[in-house]
Write a protein that holds these residues in place. Structure first.
Motif, PDB file in Angstrom:
ATOM      1  N   PHE A   1      -3.024 -15.129  -6.808  1.00  0.00           N
ATOM      2  CA  PHE A   1      -3.401 -15.009  -5.364  1.00  0.00           C
ATOM      3  C   PHE A   1      -4.682 -15.705  -5.256  1.00  0.00           C
ATOM      4  O   PHE A   1      -5.517 -15.830  -6.421  1.00  0.00           O
ATOM      5  CB  PHE A   1      -3.916 -13.428  -5.166  1.00  0.00           C
ATOM      6  N   ASP A   2      -5.170 -16.278  -4.193  1.00  0.00           N
ATOM      7  CA  ASP A   2      -6.355 -17.107  -4.057  1.00  0.00           C
ATOM      8  C   ASP A   2      -7.406 -16.051  -3.924  1.00  0.00           C
ATOM      9  O   ASP A   2      -7.351 -14.919  -3.816  1.00  0.00           O
ATOM     10  CB  ASP A   2      -6.285 -17.999  -3.022  1.00  0.00           C
ATOM     11  N   SER A   3      -8.800 -16.733  -4.108  1.00  0.00           N
ATOM     12  CA  SER A   3      -9.971 -15.777  -3.936  1.00  0.00           C
ATOM     13  C   SER A   3     -10.181 -15.085  -2.680  1.00  0.00           C
ATOM     14  O   SER A   3     -11.145 -14.337  -2.643  1.00  0.00           O
ATOM     15  CB  SER A   3     -11.016 -16.736  -4.393  1.00  0.00           C
ATOM     16  N   SER A   4      -9.422 -15.299  -1.771  1.00  0.00           N
ATOM     17  CA  SER A   4      -9.809 -14.638  -0.648  1.00  0.00           C
ATOM     18  C   SER A   4      -8.880 -13.371  -0.328  1.00  0.00           C
ATOM     19  O   SER A   4      -8.906 -12.959   0.794  1.00  0.00           O
ATOM     20  CB  SER A   4      -9.533 -15.838   0.845  1.00  0.00           C
ATOM     21  N   THR A   5      -8.008 -12.999  -1.172  1.00  0.00           N
ATOM     22  CA  THR A   5      -7.266 -11.913  -1.266  1.00  0.00           C
ATOM     23  C   THR A   5      -7.958 -10.583  -1.620  1.00  0.00           C
ATOM     24  O   THR A   5      -8.716 -10.719  -2.318  1.00  0.00           O
ATOM     25  CB  THR A   5      -6.195 -12.151  -2.151  1.00  0.00           C
ATOM     26  N   ALA A   6      -7.844  -9.932  -0.685  1.00  0.00           N
ATOM     27  CA  ALA A   6      -8.654  -8.426  -1.090  1.00  0.00           C
ATOM     28  C   ALA A   6      -7.484  -7.669  -1.531  1.00  0.00           C
ATOM     29  O   ALA A   6      -6.367  -7.480  -1.073  1.00  0.00           O
ATOM     30  CB  ALA A   6      -8.928  -7.841   0.270  1.00  0.00           C
ATOM     31  N   PHE A   7      -7.930  -6.741  -2.464  1.00  0.00           N
ATOM     32  CA  PHE A   7      -7.165  -5.714  -3.160  1.00  0.00           C
ATOM     33  C   PHE A   7      -8.088  -4.502  -3.226  1.00  0.00           C
ATOM     34  O   PHE A   7      -9.090  -4.395  -3.311  1.00  0.00           O
ATOM     35  CB  PHE A   7      -7.169  -6.258  -4.767  1.00  0.00           C
ATOM     36  N   ARG A   8      -7.317  -3.400  -2.761  1.00  0.00           N
ATOM     37  CA  ARG A   8      -7.672  -2.002  -2.555  1.00  0.00           C
ATOM     38  C   ARG A   8      -7.390  -1.346  -3.923  1.00  0.00           C
ATOM     39  O   ARG A   8      -6.037  -1.037  -4.087  1.00  0.00           O
ATOM     40  CB  ARG A   8      -7.085  -1.341  -1.416  1.00  0.00           C
ATOM     41  N   LEU A   9      -8.443  -0.831  -4.776  1.00  0.00           N
ATOM     42  CA  LEU A   9      -7.934  -0.188  -5.708  1.00  0.00           C
ATOM     43  C   LEU A   9      -8.089   1.483  -5.629  1.00  0.00           C
ATOM     44  O   LEU A   9      -8.437   1.631  -4.766  1.00  0.00           O
ATOM     45  CB  LEU A   9      -9.112  -0.719  -6.951  1.00  0.00           C
ATOM     46  N   PRO A  10      -7.196   2.110  -6.547  1.00  0.00           N
ATOM     47  CA  PRO A  10      -7.190   3.258  -6.392  1.00  0.00           C
ATOM     48  C   PRO A  10      -8.480   4.229  -6.242  1.00  0.00           C
ATOM     49  O   PRO A  10      -8.483   5.184  -5.571  1.00  0.00           O
ATOM     50  CB  PRO A  10      -6.311   4.134  -7.650  1.00  0.00           C
TER      51      PRO A  10
END
Length: 91
Positions: free
Chosen positions: A73-82
């Motif tokens: 994924f590129d650096s603009s991808t947001a990941f929601r963690l638990p």
């Protein structure tokens, strides 16, 4: 890369929807949200770093097309963690 930490009192922290809206309302800035509700404002990279990052990314993509190990994924991808953190957020 320089970062700025913004701490908010518990009663005024962003909900998930408010954080998404905040990011969308500030499209030229990069934000992350920690599990305690703190917002991190991150600066952009310079030209030399940006070039090095894209070269490295291209190497990984080429390698992964052959090995088929997973996804990048590129650096603009947001990941929601638990733990409710949102890492790498850019709207």
């Amino acid at each position: 890369m320089e970062t700025v930490l913004m701490h908010f009192a518990e009663d005024i922290r962003f909900t998930d929807d408010e954080f998404v809206r905040f990011c969308q309302d500030n499209p030229s800035l990069r934000f992350e949200r920690r599990k305690n509700g703190d917002i991190i404002l991150m600066s952009l990279t310079g030209g030399e770093t940006g070039n090095r990052n894209i070269e490295l990314g291209a190497d990984f993509v080429i390698w992964n097309r052959q090995s088929k190990w997973g996804y990048f994924f590129d650096s603009s991808t947001a990941f929601r963690l638990p733990d409710t953190s949102v890492i790498g957020a850019v709207a």
